[in-house]
Scaffold this motif. Structure first.
Motif, PDB file in Angstrom:
ATOM      1  N   TYR A  95       2.618   3.786  -0.902  1.00 23.48           N
ATOM      2  CA  TYR A  95       3.012   3.302  -2.228  1.00 23.48           C
ATOM      3  C   TYR A  95       2.796   1.794  -2.334  1.00 23.48           C
ATOM      4  O   TYR A  95       2.261   1.300  -3.323  1.00 23.48           O
ATOM      5  CB  TYR A  95       4.480   3.646  -2.502  1.00 23.48           C
ATOM      6  CG  TYR A  95       4.891   3.408  -3.940  1.00 23.48           C
ATOM      7  CD1 TYR A  95       4.783   4.419  -4.890  1.00 23.48           C
ATOM      8  CD2 TYR A  95       5.374   2.165  -4.345  1.00 23.48           C
ATOM      9  CE1 TYR A  95       5.143   4.197  -6.218  1.00 23.48           C
ATOM     10  CE2 TYR A  95       5.735   1.931  -5.667  1.00 23.48           C
ATOM     11  CZ  TYR A  95       5.623   2.951  -6.596  1.00 23.48           C
ATOM     12  OH  TYR A  95       5.968   2.722  -7.911  1.00 23.48           O
ATOM     13  N   ARG A 138       0.256  -0.357  -4.834  1.00 21.65           N
ATOM     14  CA  ARG A 138       0.721  -1.436  -5.712  1.00 21.65           C
ATOM     15  C   ARG A 138      -0.099  -2.712  -5.498  1.00 21.65           C
ATOM     16  O   ARG A 138      -0.479  -3.401  -6.466  1.00 21.65           O
ATOM     17  CB  ARG A 138       2.204  -1.702  -5.457  1.00 21.65           C
ATOM     18  CG  ARG A 138       2.839  -2.679  -6.439  1.00 21.65           C
ATOM     19  CD  ARG A 138       4.230  -3.071  -6.006  1.00 21.65           C
ATOM     20  NE  ARG A 138       4.214  -3.820  -4.748  1.00 21.65           N
ATOM     21  CZ  ARG A 138       3.890  -5.102  -4.661  1.00 21.65           C
ATOM     22  NH1 ARG A 138       3.521  -5.781  -5.741  1.00 21.65           N
ATOM     23  NH2 ARG A 138       3.891  -5.714  -3.490  1.00 21.65           N
ATOM     24  N   SER A 155       0.087   4.242  -7.661  1.00 26.77           N
ATOM     25  CA  SER A 155       0.700   3.983  -6.361  1.00 26.77           C
ATOM     26  C   SER A 155       1.202   5.274  -5.718  1.00 26.77           C
ATOM     27  O   SER A 155       1.084   5.463  -4.511  1.00 26.77           O
ATOM     28  CB  SER A 155       1.852   2.982  -6.511  1.00 26.77           C
ATOM     29  OG  SER A 155       1.396   1.760  -7.047  1.00 26.77           O
TER      30      SER A 155
END
Length: 367
Positions: free
Chosen positions: A257, A261, A283
């Motif tokens: 994740y 990002r 993400s």
């Protein structure tokens, strides 16, 4: 003379020839560009560039995000690299410096060999380089299923994988055409314990009888891989290099994740932030891909169990869907990875990718 031809590819033909320098002479490889090769490439690239610009002019967001003119330009640059042999000579110099150091001291101990272009004998259409003799195509080793043959294949697969990881993570200068035809193996017999044993062998041969030398130190076989045809090489932009580094790190630490990002944050162009929940969706997609690969660590991330090229391909596809732009050079890295990964898997499907990758991701890997 056609009997002197030792190789032929889509861009050039290679001959074996004798070079005379003053009173000395030696065998060299002479690479000659095919006739009209440059003209043919420029014609095809003009057509591709024209179509790419026409499509890019359409008022469609998903087409403009693909940036077809830049993709066509990147592809054209790769093709043009093969139509200028002085460019290949420059690539060889850079590879040799990356692997052997500026003074070349590491060449003797290196397990990866790059031919040396011969100074004063390089032009756009012709290049002379050191002739690699007594070498075996790496594909020949794939035929040996004996216990010894499998051990040799494992050794070669290890060398190949470490060399590729070094080019990607440490040098950011990657040979983008490492198919089996461009990989040769040089096998030599060397003293088992280094230079001193070599001196002993030389002395014992001269001063002692054959019976007396039976007790001399044993020798061992060393294998080095030769990388040929360095005309196509690629490097990533700083952002994409960091993205690739973070992606591998994410697989190791299961932090997909965060990697996703950061990719959005660094992108030159992205439309995720313009869509409600877009950044989170992208993400989460990266997190899902990374988690799948991370979970496979329990079974071992061997070349036979995972497809790292598939991982990179799925990430590129996710970028396309969510409008996160990456440098087209990343696609070249993906293709290079797929080709190299297939060869490595054929040599030894049990090589553990993560075991090899961790030192290079951390910046401490060695070939």
């Amino acid at each position: 003379d056609m009997h002197d031809v030792i190789g032929c590819g889509s861009a050039a033909q290679v001959y074996r020839a004798k070079l005379k320098e003053d009173e000395n002479e030696r065998w060299v490889a002479v690479k000659v560009l095919h006739p009209r090769m440059t003209w043919l490439v420029e014609r095809d690239m003009w057509l591709m560039d024209t179509v790419a610009k026409l499509l890019h002019s359409l008022p469609l967001d998903f087409i403009q995000m693909a940036n077809l003119p830049r993709a066509a330009s990147n592809f054209g640059n790769n093709l043009r690299q093969q139509t200028d042999l002085s460019h290949e000579a420059a690539n060889l110099h850079e590879f040799r410096q990356n692997f052997y150091g500026k003074n070349g001291r590491k060449e003797e101990s290196s397990l990866i060999l790059f031919p040396q272009p011969i100074q004063g004998w390089v032009s756009h259409d012709v290049m002379l380089e050191d002739l690699v003799e007594d070498a075996t195509p790496i594909a020949e080793f794939l035929k040996d299923e004996s216990e010894q043959g499998l051990a040799i294949r494992k050794e070669l697969g290890s060398i190949l994988l470490r060399a590729f990881l070094k080019m990607v993570f440490l040098d950011n200068f990657v040979h983008a055409d490492l198919h089996p035809g461009n990989c040769l193996v040089v096998t030599k017999e060397v003293p088992a314990d280094g230079i001193l044993m070599g001196i002993w062998k030389s002395i014992s041969n001269e001063w002692f009888s054959e019976e007396d030398t039976r007790s001399r130190p044993k020798t061992k076989m060393t294998r080095k891989i030769v990388f040929l045809d360095a005309g196509i090489a690629t490097s990533l932009s700083l952002n994409d290099q960091r993205n690739l580094h973070d992606l591998f790190r994410a697989v190791i630490l299961n932090e997909g994740y965060e990697a996703g990002r950061l990719m959005v944050e660094r992108a030159k162009y992205e439309r995720c932030s313009q869509v409600p929940g877009g950044i989170e969706a992208f993400s989460s997609g990266i997190e899902s891909i990374v988690k799948e690969f991370h979970d496979n660590r329990k079974a071992g991330l061997s070349l036979g169990a995972v497809r790292i090229g598939s991982l990179l391909g799925r990430v590129l596809d996710l970028c396309r869907v969510h409008g996160v732009e990456l440098d087209p050079s990343m696609a070249s890295i993906v293709v290079s990875t797929l080709v190299l990964e297939g060869l490595g898997r054929s040599l030894d499907p049990n090589l553990n990718l993560i075991d090899f990758a961790i030192p290079f991701v951390l910046g401490r890997g060695q070939v």
